[in-house]
Design a protein around this motif. Structure first.
Motif, PDB file in Angstrom:
ATOM      1  N   ALA A  22      44.949  45.321  37.763  1.00  0.00           N
ATOM      2  CA  ALA A  22      43.685  45.674  38.407  1.00  0.00           C
ATOM      3  C   ALA A  22      43.224  47.070  38.014  1.00  0.00           C
ATOM      4  O   ALA A  22      44.020  47.999  37.913  1.00  0.00           O
ATOM      5  N   SER A  23      41.917  47.203  37.760  1.00  0.00           N
ATOM      6  CA  SER A  23      41.286  48.508  37.542  1.00  0.00           C
ATOM      7  C   SER A  23      40.318  48.770  38.686  1.00  0.00           C
ATOM      8  O   SER A  23      39.263  48.148  38.764  1.00  0.00           O
ATOM      9  N   HIS A  24      40.698  49.686  39.537  1.00  0.00           N
ATOM     10  CA  HIS A  24      39.880  49.965  40.715  1.00  0.00           C
ATOM     11  C   HIS A  24      38.888  51.093  40.452  1.00  0.00           C
ATOM     12  O   HIS A  24      39.178  52.030  39.731  1.00  0.00           O
ATOM     13  N   SER A  25      37.717  50.963  41.046  1.00  0.00           N
ATOM     14  CA  SER A  25      36.749  52.048  41.045  1.00  0.00           C
ATOM     15  C   SER A  25      36.144  52.115  42.441  1.00  0.00           C
ATOM     16  O   SER A  25      36.470  51.296  43.303  1.00  0.00           O
ATOM     17  N   ALA A  26      35.249  53.082  42.632  1.00  0.00           N
ATOM     18  CA  ALA A  26      34.666  53.249  43.961  1.00  0.00           C
ATOM     19  C   ALA A  26      33.973  51.961  44.411  1.00  0.00           C
ATOM     20  O   ALA A  26      34.075  51.551  45.559  1.00  0.00           O
ATOM     21  N   GLY A  27      33.289  51.281  43.481  1.00  0.00           N
ATOM     22  CA  GLY A  27      32.475  50.123  43.845  1.00  0.00           C
ATOM     23  C   GLY A  27      33.205  48.806  43.858  1.00  0.00           C
ATOM     24  O   GLY A  27      32.667  47.818  44.358  1.00  0.00           O
ATOM     25  N   GLY A  28      34.413  48.768  43.309  1.00  0.00           N
ATOM     26  CA  GLY A  28      35.087  47.474  43.261  1.00  0.00           C
ATOM     27  C   GLY A  28      36.293  47.468  42.352  1.00  0.00           C
ATOM     28  O   GLY A  28      36.935  48.487  42.134  1.00  0.00           O
ATOM     29  N   VAL A  29      36.578  46.301  41.834  1.00  0.00           N
ATOM     30  CA  VAL A  29      37.784  46.136  41.039  1.00  0.00           C
ATOM     31  C   VAL A  29      37.498  45.140  39.911  1.00  0.00           C
ATOM     32  O   VAL A  29      36.690  44.215  40.070  1.00  0.00           O
ATOM     33  N   ILE A  30      38.110  45.379  38.757  1.00  0.00           N
ATOM     34  CA  ILE A  30      38.108  44.401  37.670  1.00  0.00           C
ATOM     35  C   ILE A  30      39.566  44.039  37.410  1.00  0.00           C
ATOM     36  O   ILE A  30      40.417  44.918  37.308  1.00  0.00           O
ATOM     37  N   GLU A  31      39.826  42.740  37.323  1.00  0.00           N
ATOM     38  CA  GLU A  31      41.209  42.290  37.191  1.00  0.00           C
ATOM     39  C   GLU A  31      41.392  41.348  36.006  1.00  0.00           C
ATOM     40  O   GLU A  31      40.502  40.564  35.694  1.00  0.00           O
ATOM     41  N   LEU A  32      42.571  41.414  35.409  1.00  0.00           N
ATOM     42  CA  LEU A  32      43.002  40.440  34.416  1.00  0.00           C
ATOM     43  C   LEU A  32      44.202  39.704  34.986  1.00  0.00           C
ATOM     44  O   LEU A  32      45.134  40.322  35.494  1.00  0.00           O
ATOM     45  N   MET A  33      44.147  38.371  34.912  1.00  0.00           N
ATOM     46  CA  MET A  33      45.182  37.542  35.531  1.00  0.00           C
ATOM     47  C   MET A  33      45.780  36.602  34.487  1.00  0.00           C
ATOM     48  O   MET A  33      45.269  35.513  34.269  1.00  0.00           O
ATOM     49  N   PRO A  34      46.884  37.026  33.854  1.00  0.00           N
ATOM     50  CA  PRO A  34      47.503  36.175  32.847  1.00  0.00           C
ATOM     51  C   PRO A  34      48.685  35.366  33.396  1.00  0.00           C
ATOM     52  O   PRO A  34      49.348  35.793  34.352  1.00  0.00           O
ATOM     53  N   VAL A  35      48.937  34.232  32.789  1.00  0.00           N
ATOM     54  CA  VAL A  35      50.113  33.418  33.108  1.00  0.00           C
ATOM     55  C   VAL A  35      50.338  32.474  31.940  1.00  0.00           C
ATOM     56  O   VAL A  35      49.395  32.131  31.234  1.00  0.00           O
TER      57      VAL A  35
END
Lengths: 343, 343
Positions: B47-60
């Motif tokens: 997860a990459s968090h910022s003030a406005g939200g989060v962007i995530e990469l979900m691998p499996v």
């Protein structure tokens, strides 16, 4: 809409710009981002290993932009007529999380790797360096040769590969580009007297492409082929003799040539040298080593640069754009066709 | 070539299949993958968090396929007329590392989240459950309602949202689908006497959508809105009274409702219940809680299922396909047009 750059358009863009101008722009973009290293949210890449290779996700962000690259490394692919490394990448807006650009990065990775190698060599190799041995003349080779010509004034490339067809390919591609090309009969012949040695081989093994007896005082070693656990190119004694520079230490300890060394083996991160916070080469006879594995920040810089160079163009309907942001169900199941691009 | 499914084609596929058949297929795919949980290489999302939200990469990945999803979470986006959560995903071949499919996943995520919620409720809610309170009637709401109707025979949905327009939207979308729809005037009114309570709110805060006084013995709580650090929906006292089930404990400890609890707070992973290795509900009056955050395996299942349902279709030139796998430079800079799709 998300801007899309496929391999067809990428080739058009690169051809239009030309290899040296694009390398120049990439190098400027890389330098600018390395100089503001502390602005970034950094992490080692996330790797999924299997018997045949590895698939990696490489994310990085600053306050405005988020980037990640999907990249594999499957040395056996060439036996299937496929490439060892393919990649694509995404730029997204940190403020909204929306993807802005999705692009092929197989070719772009080769360009940014070469630009990064040359950027490192510009502060690590002896300034009068003119000849480079290129061990491994696969998909990365020509990009490395041109980047070193551009950034350091390298005029002679000595090519060696265990596959003669790969040497012939690199030679043909580099012909007429202002470089003296020498096909060497062995690694030793290529390396003897060279100012710079680039290793760009692909086997996923503990290989020893370079042995200590071949390395000469003052040489700069640019090792780009060893880039995941269990995949190295240099004999450990070379590391013991060299001063070693890396991109991002936490990742390089796992993936780089330095995975062979104890955890306290000293390294310097490249950005520190570029900023003047740490010395680069400190003497004529010093052996310098850029133990490059490829870091997410380089892809960020490359995508940022590409976005400027490419301008407007085709885009993808990768995201639904419902009129009511809280209504995802209706446009699909209640209001016929509301996501359709023609609608 | 990489198969591409944009939001336009996704809507076509889902409309053609219908919401309930597609939920049925997704549920079967999810169940099959949860039952072979130990075949997968699992990791918490990046997860990459910022003030406005989060962007995530979900691998499996398993031995054959690799999947990842790009997903954001930006609660403020609705104020800009944009969606809180958008997503796309990729399936790749583990043997070669080549991407096989790239697809929109905003709608698909809503479907797989609903199917996962219903799958969990099928072993955690009382078998005679017929009514569900739905707190938060944004983009996820209708998918949840239909999945619970399908998997558990839920017949009544009590809708509540602080935004009356969102309630009206959900009601209109669910009309005529075999559900009794009740618009509640408060959370308390929606929850009183309900067999199941689903919370699907979006604020990135420590919210208390549900307070302990509202929760009744025997209820099953399906909490899907709290899904990142600092974003929760339930009062901690509810967690103290409930038996709690999660998808993947290492991720849920960081992102779920249980981030409010000490590290030794007991939880059971859903796959263990599905496999019969751990009990689900153990008594009529037990309060069960599915503390769902969304896990990469669910996206893997959804993409695998989608690939079967979608069949052949448009593809992208996301990867260059040079004739000589070791020659990336030539087709771009020496051999005009070799990557062009028309060539």
């Amino acid at each position: 809409m998300t801007r899309y750059i496929g391999s067809g358009e990428m080739a058009d863009i690169l051809r239009r710009e030309g290899p040296e101008p694009i390398l120049r722009r990439l190098t400027a973009s890389l330098r600018a981002d390395f100089l503001r290293w502390t602005d970034f949210d950094l992490s080692p890449r996330l790797a999924s290993h299997s018997a045949g290779g590895v698939i990696e996700l490489m994310p990085v962000s600053d306050a405005e932009l988020y980037a990640f690259k999907f990249v594999n490394g499957h040395p056996g692919n060439t036996r299937l007529g496929r490439q060892t490394v393919v990649a694509f990448g995404v730029l997204a807006d940190m403020a909204t999380g929306y993807p802005l650009l999705i692009s092929e990065m197989t070719v772009l990775t080769a360009l940014r790797t070469a630009a990064t190698s040359a950027l490192a060599a510009s502060v690590l190799a002896r300034p009068e360096s003119r000849s480079m041995a290129l061990i491994g003349t696969g998909a990365q080779a020509e990009f490395q040769a041109l980047a070193f010509k551009l950034a350091l004034g390298v005029t002679e490339i000595r090519l060696f590969d265990v596959d003669p067809a790969a040497v012939a390919k690199a030679r043909a591609n580099l012909e007429g580009r202002g470089l003296r090309l020498v096909c060497a009969n062995s690694v030793a012949e290529a390396v003897a007297g060279a100012d710079i040695v680039t290793t760009a081989t692909a086997d996923k093994t503990r290989a020893t492409i370079l042995t200590p007896d071949l390395v000469e005082p003052g040489q700069h070693l640019n090792a780009i082929g060893g880039d995941c656990p269990g995949k190295t190119e240099l004999h450990a004694d070379i590391l013991r003799r060299a001063r070693t520079f890396v991109e991002y230490e936490p990742q390089s300890r796992i993936e780089g040539e330095i995975q062979q060394m104890p955890p306290d083996y000293p390294v310097t991160e490249l950005w520190q040298v570029l900023r003047g916070d740490a010395p680069g080469r400190t003497g004529r006879d010093e052996i310098t080593l850029f133990d490059s594995v490829g870091f997410a920040l380089e892809d960020f810089s490359a995508l940022r640069c590409l976005r400027e160079v490419a301008g407007a163009g085709p885009d993808l309907d990768l995201l639904p754009e419902p009129k009511d942001a809280k209504d995802l169900f209706g446009p699909v199941f209640s209001k016929e066709g509301a996501f359709d691009r023609a609608a």
